[in-house]
Design a protein around this motif. Structure first.
Motif, PDB file in Angstrom:
ATOM      1  N   ALA A  73     -20.226 -39.525  67.115  1.00 46.61           N
ATOM      2  CA  ALA A  73     -19.130 -39.181  68.033  1.00 46.61           C
ATOM      3  C   ALA A  73     -19.420 -39.582  69.483  1.00 46.61           C
ATOM      4  O   ALA A  73     -18.528 -39.566  70.322  1.00 46.61           O
ATOM      5  CB  ALA A  73     -18.841 -37.681  67.959  1.00 46.61           C
ATOM      6  N   ILE A  74     -20.665 -39.936  69.783  1.00 46.51           N
ATOM      7  CA  ILE A  74     -21.048 -40.337  71.145  1.00 46.51           C
ATOM      8  C   ILE A  74     -20.652 -41.795  71.352  1.00 46.51           C
ATOM      9  O   ILE A  74     -21.016 -42.667  70.573  1.00 46.51           O
ATOM     10  CB  ILE A  74     -22.560 -40.144  71.367  1.00 46.51           C
ATOM     11  CG1 ILE A  74     -22.919 -38.659  71.250  1.00 46.51           C
ATOM     12  CG2 ILE A  74     -22.982 -40.723  72.724  1.00 46.51           C
ATOM     13  CD1 ILE A  74     -24.405 -38.386  71.124  1.00 46.51           C
ATOM     14  N   ASP A 129     -22.065 -41.859  76.444  1.00 46.41           N
ATOM     15  CA  ASP A 129     -20.952 -41.080  76.987  1.00 46.41           C
ATOM     16  C   ASP A 129     -20.666 -39.886  76.076  1.00 46.41           C
ATOM     17  O   ASP A 129     -20.186 -40.049  74.955  1.00 46.41           O
ATOM     18  CB  ASP A 129     -19.727 -41.983  77.095  1.00 46.41           C
ATOM     19  CG  ASP A 129     -18.495 -41.282  77.622  1.00 46.41           C
ATOM     20  OD1 ASP A 129     -18.598 -40.130  78.098  1.00 46.41           O
ATOM     21  OD2 ASP A 129     -17.406 -41.886  77.533  1.00 46.41           O
ATOM     22  N   ILE A 130     -20.934 -38.669  76.572  1.00 43.79           N
ATOM     23  CA  ILE A 130     -20.738 -37.462  75.760  1.00 43.79           C
ATOM     24  C   ILE A 130     -19.308 -36.946  75.795  1.00 43.79           C
ATOM     25  O   ILE A 130     -18.967 -36.037  75.044  1.00 43.79           O
ATOM     26  CB  ILE A 130     -21.691 -36.334  76.172  1.00 43.79           C
ATOM     27  CG1 ILE A 130     -21.322 -35.774  77.554  1.00 43.79           C
ATOM     28  CG2 ILE A 130     -23.143 -36.793  76.111  1.00 43.79           C
ATOM     29  CD1 ILE A 130     -21.854 -34.401  77.824  1.00 43.79           C
ATOM     30  N   LEU A 135     -28.816 -34.627  78.172  1.00 45.28           N
ATOM     31  CA  LEU A 135     -29.593 -35.787  77.790  1.00 45.28           C
ATOM     32  C   LEU A 135     -30.976 -35.748  78.422  1.00 45.28           C
ATOM     33  O   LEU A 135     -31.118 -35.294  79.558  1.00 45.28           O
ATOM     34  CB  LEU A 135     -28.825 -37.029  78.274  1.00 45.28           C
ATOM     35  CG  LEU A 135     -29.419 -38.383  78.061  1.00 45.28           C
ATOM     36  CD1 LEU A 135     -28.348 -39.316  77.513  1.00 45.28           C
ATOM     37  CD2 LEU A 135     -29.925 -38.930  79.379  1.00 45.28           C
ATOM     38  N   ILE A 136     -31.969 -36.217  77.682  1.00 43.26           N
ATOM     39  CA  ILE A 136     -33.310 -36.409  78.245  1.00 43.26           C
ATOM     40  C   ILE A 136     -33.567 -37.898  78.297  1.00 43.26           C
ATOM     41  O   ILE A 136     -33.591 -38.568  77.260  1.00 43.26           O
ATOM     42  CB  ILE A 136     -34.400 -35.713  77.408  1.00 43.26           C
ATOM     43  CG1 ILE A 136     -34.151 -34.208  77.333  1.00 43.26           C
ATOM     44  CG2 ILE A 136     -35.789 -36.004  78.002  1.00 43.26           C
ATOM     45  CD1 ILE A 136     -35.076 -33.468  76.381  1.00 43.26           C
ATOM     46  N   VAL A 146     -37.019 -26.650  75.825  1.00 43.88           N
ATOM     47  CA  VAL A 146     -36.158 -27.547  76.582  1.00 43.88           C
ATOM     48  C   VAL A 146     -35.256 -28.208  75.543  1.00 43.88           C
ATOM     49  O   VAL A 146     -35.753 -28.765  74.559  1.00 43.88           O
ATOM     50  CB  VAL A 146     -36.994 -28.607  77.333  1.00 43.88           C
ATOM     51  CG1 VAL A 146     -36.095 -29.628  77.992  1.00 43.88           C
ATOM     52  CG2 VAL A 146     -37.907 -27.934  78.352  1.00 43.88           C
ATOM     53  N   ALA A 147     -33.952 -28.119  75.729  1.00 33.62           N
ATOM     54  CA  ALA A 147     -33.015 -28.588  74.711  1.00 33.62           C
ATOM     55  C   ALA A 147     -31.972 -29.522  75.317  1.00 33.62           C
ATOM     56  O   ALA A 147     -31.541 -29.332  76.454  1.00 33.62           O
ATOM     57  CB  ALA A 147     -32.320 -27.390  74.059  1.00 33.62           C
ATOM     58  N   ALA A 148     -31.579 -30.511  74.521  1.00 37.19           N
ATOM     59  CA  ALA A 148     -30.545 -31.445  74.966  1.00 37.19           C
ATOM     60  C   ALA A 148     -29.808 -31.990  73.747  1.00 37.19           C
ATOM     61  O   ALA A 148     -30.335 -31.976  72.633  1.00 37.19           O
ATOM     62  CB  ALA A 148     -31.160 -32.596  75.761  1.00 37.19           C
ATOM     63  N   MET A 149     -28.625 -32.485  73.988  1.00 39.68           N
ATOM     64  CA  MET A 149     -27.852 -33.136  72.932  1.00 39.68           C
ATOM     65  C   MET A 149     -28.527 -34.445  72.523  1.00 39.68           C
ATOM     66  O   MET A 149     -28.663 -34.740  71.347  1.00 39.68           O
ATOM     67  CB  MET A 149     -26.425 -33.425  73.425  1.00 39.68           C
ATOM     68  CG  MET A 149     -25.564 -34.113  72.380  1.00 39.68           C
ATOM     69  SD  MET A 149     -23.952 -34.760  72.952  1.00 39.68           S
ATOM     70  CE  MET A 149     -23.396 -33.593  74.132  1.00 39.68           C
ATOM     71  N   ILE A 150     -28.943 -35.242  73.508  1.00 36.23           N
ATOM     72  CA  ILE A 150     -29.431 -36.595  73.265  1.00 36.23           C
ATOM     73  C   ILE A 150     -30.836 -36.773  73.834  1.00 36.23           C
ATOM     74  O   ILE A 150     -31.118 -36.346  74.954  1.00 36.23           O
ATOM     75  CB  ILE A 150     -28.506 -37.630  73.938  1.00 36.23           C
ATOM     76  CG1 ILE A 150     -27.076 -37.502  73.437  1.00 36.23           C
ATOM     77  CG2 ILE A 150     -29.031 -39.054  73.740  1.00 36.23           C
ATOM     78  CD1 ILE A 150     -26.059 -38.283  74.264  1.00 36.23           C
TER      79      ILE A 150
END
Length: 180
Positions: free
Chosen positions: A11-12, A27-28, A125-126, A149-153
């Protein structure tokens, strides 16, 4: 990669050569616009932390606010905003970090946490890890405990997630774009 991670990754939107030639921008906004993908994204985080004692979610300016607010709500935790310098109205702590061409700063209210609070630090994002590293230093200065530490990407080719791990931080990302 599990089904949820793969569907979120699909979906990104990738925008080639933006903002500079050679950059593959992730692009989120397409995930946020898609109700199913957005729900899967938040559920992925909620399921990871469900049942743990989490006092607060620290969300990084600005896209981290989107994920962080939904996650804090679902975990019945407080939401703390890690802002760009000059955006918080009360007494703050400031941490500078390196950018590709210069420096930037993030800040946090001095009273954002109590000593020992268990915190999830979240952003979208990281990449190089600079912003997350600076935010983690602020949280540690207040003596709160960073659970993860958490991120989508994750963009592991840029080394940020490894830098965070090298600092003793646990890192979780929903999906990654490696060598892509």
């Amino acid at each position: 990669m599990d089904y949820f991670s793969e569907s979120i990754k699909q979906a990104i939107r990738t925008v080639p050569d933006w903002p500079n030639p050679g950059v593959q921008f992730r692009d989120i906004t397409t995930v946020l616009q898609d109700r199913t993908a957005f729900r899967k994204l938040i559920d992925a985080f909620v399921h990871r932390y469900h049942g743990q004692q989490i006092d607060a979610v620290a969300a990084v300016d600005a896209r981290g606010f989107i994920i962080g607010s939904a996650l804090a709500y679902e975990l019945n935790a407080g939401l703390v905003l890690v802002r760009k310098k000059g955006k918080l109205p009360f007494d703050t702590l400031v941490e500078d970090y390196q950018l590709e061409y210069g420096t930037a700063s993030v800040e946090l209210h001095k009273d954002a946490f109590r000593q020992g609070d268990r915190v999830i630090l979240v952003d979208d994002l990281i990449a190089t890890g600079g912003t997350m590293m600076a935010a983690s230093r602020l949280i540690r200065r207040i003596r709160a405990e960073i659970v993860e530490v958490a991120a989508m990407i994750d963009l592991p080719d840029l080394g940020g997630s490894q830098k965070l791990r090298d600092e003793g931080l646990a890192v979780y990302t929903v999906c990654s774009f490696e060598g892509e």
